[in-house]
Design an enzyme around this catalytic site. Structure first.
Site: not given
Lengths: 305, 305, 305, 305
Positions: B244, B212, B253, B148, B198, B263
């Site tokens: 997260h 990112h 990251y 993503h 996502h 990431e």
């Protein structure tokens, strides 16, 4: 994406008290309701009313629910089912506890599949506002959600066509007699219509039988810890912890007190409609099923409910 | 399901040799082709020709590709885009190396999104017949696939409508100024149209910028090991390994040699169209982004390319 | 602390080329030297010259080395051994490749134990100045070090006394016929003289036989990954991945090409001289050995080399 | 092996009720006794009466206990301490709750070290007969045992000599101003007398101060999960989860409600008396301490209690 997911498994158990202990204390599901001779359960990360129905009396699967997003999807699947030539019936809202109107399909495999878009719904146990990553105090294995099932059918090829034509599923992986598509007889298929590597798998065998239904965990260590909890709770393990070659998932197979086979399943890759299908040849079935041991125990291939 | 996934990220790098080292030796992507000032790369578990394009000269994102299953999906998205009111153009087959005809959308955020159904395609590095669970000898982190991206836009609310109306995405999670939908201003959204938690996230910020782009790993230990490899390879880490709150995924990251943020991302729950959206309030943003530290470093919120 | 650790295992293999492939490419040991019909190997985290000696011709164990810190420790153990009443001999420096003077003890179990304080020594593969956490490019399983062995003996009680009186070991865990110390017959013992949960374990069985020797990994995921590598390399797995009840360690048992059983072992608790000994009763042996399956396969209990 | 392990840490806390919550509910220690203004705690895998003493009033360390196996070991250490030239005193049995006679050493660093062989003792929470692998229902992080401490001292070189001469410890790793032993000034040392990679570490700084004391976990996922629990319980995290270069262990640093720094620590390699010492140079201190970020936050280097 017509079918969102396998929404519920409704199975028979010989003793409801024993089953409650197993599914709520060892697997860690939430008990949502107890009505007549049935228990309704959900995982901590599920928001629909229930994902498991336990019915006292016997053993084996009563039916599976598959949730669709819109009411219109039900009619669309009904059309496809009738076109395919299987029997369907409509079940009025409320006949199935907390579930809206249902399209019940008589699968070629002898199973019943409930298609529904409406079910009493809330939120996962961590809620929808600034949620924690998981509930702080999980019970036992702490399974977050139901994942998939493996059923048996006399004609796997027919079921592949059914799941493709009616459910819109593709075959992510299969075990076939040869690599030649023209001459190929399917021994087992793993099918899905989403990124979940399998929503329903079908193995050649008797009609209307259950091999297992599975709960999703996230990581390999949770699979090992699940097996630890089973050891503490005297839950009989069939196979595992190990890895599948097929799907690449990590797994433990075990039995509920009635003898229905459960699985905890973690990982595996994402399926996509355009991803090339994987085929396993008969000489590699055992490695496909149990990647490490590369051998099948007799119990695994013969015990069905 | 019109959009299958984010199919490629095309980014600028200041030095192609350094970037090759980073993406192939540290991240472990396969180099598929080098044409003019561009490198084409894929992960070991991808079957399409490439998922990353590195172009020498500058820094930042050139465009993102989103793959659809059927050619007809392109026209459907084109109609929706025109109805939404954004500029679109058609790019002939072959203009984008190894990719078929493209619908290029000028996103309200100032980014270019390529919609395509055709790309030269093969198989993952483990093949489609009796595959091993992963390639025996991975390089470095051994990232299997792109996952993503997070981009910035001046108007996140507009982007949410765009992604909903044109891409068919829903918002899985958001950071909003209040919990009251009537009065709500979105600071960031995490959107998807599949089980992937996502596919594209949008953060309030300058137009046309990249925060990112991410590669998928499977388990938490791989995230830790990825950070170990970065330490060995002197790759600057921005934040992580950590978890997260938003998506629940595990993450590191870090920066490529040109300064683009990468990431590695693992885990997180499955998204579904009917799953209740999660909202984070402004006081909990830091916990939402970095669940453990519960604080944001300035670099993370200000460095964009 | 007279005995530092099990320093080496010297075993016979039927084919040196096959064994080299197994121990260096699958297990990932470093080949240090090849002299006559012997290969000398070490793990990446070992600093002594070798920890495994493979000798072509037959199968089974030739001898185990136990390293002590000081030359004086050798004489002290010699005195204790003679007092215990076992045969000892002195082996001159250099007779054993790269090893100093050795005290060779004829164990009551029929095995040979080499006691030595001197061996050509260097550093681990990551060195001693600002070392990386592990070598960036490990081969196969990447085993860092040898850990322990399980041997068989006709009289386990006698071996327990021997290991206590001569080696200064205590029994961390045992399988005994009853819990009553007065009436207790030991079926198996896990003994150590350090925090390692076992340095040498003894199982009731024929004299002078090897059940397995083990390599240490750090975490459970490495055990699973080790089994994955074995699947890729067609290494026959005996049992695992699973957990032991005894020691709590995670494990895979497998066979080298000659048929000697190996183990990869991770975790387990720390042993201490003052920690209460754990006793397993006969009805729980299977759970003690394989915590998850709670059953022993016949191969595991009968195949010795 | 005179010193078995760091047996207890006795620290001051500003509020006993808050500390109880932190140590029993978040860390998951067992409360064993509450006497006057003191709480006595142990981990689930410890068998001695307590490993942590919390005393209301202030902050910082009161003393550390080091357990030896035999009463004679106490006299031996007393002799060594007096020879080294530090003050010692004898504390009668029972003056320290549930502990036998104590040799209290006034360390050159300004700390008090209690040497004892006798303490009321029972068994771990899983018992000694057919034990489960861990207690089925752990609280919070579920820390099994205390592990080590890091203290500060003005003269680290003097402390290294003290720990070597009196405790029989060796330095497993150090940070030194140069690699030249002749010209070397030690900035920090990690010392041990067993396979535990450190029992006591000393950092250059003010006398009599505590940097942190640590609890042992087994695997990396438990470190991540510990940080998750801290997020849920609003425990301030200093740094982590991450890996140390020094010791290779995985770690989270965090604070108790009084401001004393705790650590959960997992993994790391085994120390041995003959293992070559690792030296870190000043330019690599940050990588040695935090292998991933390779930078030190100011809080970590300045907050002491």
């Amino acid at each position: 994406m017509a079918i969102l997911r396998m929404g519920y498994a409704h199975v028979r158990v010989t003793d409801l008290a024993e089953a409650r202990q197993h599914y709520t204390q060892t697997l860690g599901l939430d008990e949502v309701a107890a009505v007549d001779n049935k228990l309704y359960l959900k995982g901590w990360d599920e928001w629909d009313h229930h994902s498991v129905v336990l019915e006292e009396g016997g053993v084996g699967v009563v039916k599976f629910g598959f949730k669709v997003q819109y009411e219109d999807d039900i009619a669309q699947i009904e059309n496809r089912a009738q076109k395919f030539g299987v029997t369907t019936e409509r079940v009025s809202k409320g006949e199935e506890f907390e579930v809206g109107e249902i399209l019940r399909i008589h699968s070629p495999s002898g199973h019943f599949f409930d298609i529904y878009s409406e079910i009493t719904s809330g939120q996962s146990d961590v809620g929808n506002v600034n949620p924690e990553a998981f509930p702080r105090d999980l019970r036992g294995i702490g399974a977050p959600a139901i994942d998939h099932a493996l059923i048996t059918a006399e004609d796997v090829g027919q079921m592949e066509r059914f799941l493709h034509d009616v459910f819109g599923f593709w075959t992510a992986e299969k075990v076939a007699t040869t690599l030649d598509p023209a001459d190929q007889h399917n021994i087992a298929i793993w099918t899905t219509g989403t990124n979940q590597i399998h929503q329903l798998a079908v193995l050649e065998g008797p009609q209307a039988k259950l091999h297992h239904f599975a709960f999703r965990l996230e990581e390999g260590w949770e699979i090992t810890r699940a097996a630890d909890i089973m050891a503490m709770d005297d839950v009989p393990i069939d196979v595992g912890p190990t890895r599948h070659g097929i799907t690449r998932g990590k797994t433990v197979y075990f039995f509920d007190p009635a003898g229905n086979r459960n699985e905890v399943f973690a990982g595996g890759y994402l399926s996509f409609a355009d991803r090339p299908m994987v085929t396993w040849t008969p000489d590699m079935i055992a490695k496909g099923i149990f990647y490490h041991a590369r051998e099948l125990n007799e119990r695994f291939t013969t015990v069905l409910t």
